[in-house]
Scaffold this motif. Structure first.
Motif: not given
Length: 65
Positions: A7, A10-11, A14
């Motif tokens: 997570y 991926e953050s 992003e």
């Protein structure tokens, strides 16, 4: 635990690739604008607080004689 690490990765991806960031010059000018208005607003609140404090003091001085 692997889900949390995934997570976070991926953050960051992003934020790095998909977020449109404000240009640095605009961010600086907006920061200064917010700081100036914060100072003005705090001075206005201080002034109103001072006036109300004096009015309340006068009121209680009149009541107590």
């Amino acid at each position: 635990m692997a889900g949390v690490v995934n997570y976070i990765k991926e953050s960051f991806t992003e934020l790095k690739n998909n977020v449109s960031w404000t240009p640095w010059a605009e961010a600086q000018s907006l920061t200064i604008l917010v700081a100036v208005f914060s100072i003005i607003f705090s001075l206005a609140i201080w002034g109103v607080d001072t006036v109300f404090s004096k009015v309340i003091s006068l009121y209680f001085n009149l009541i107590n004689g």
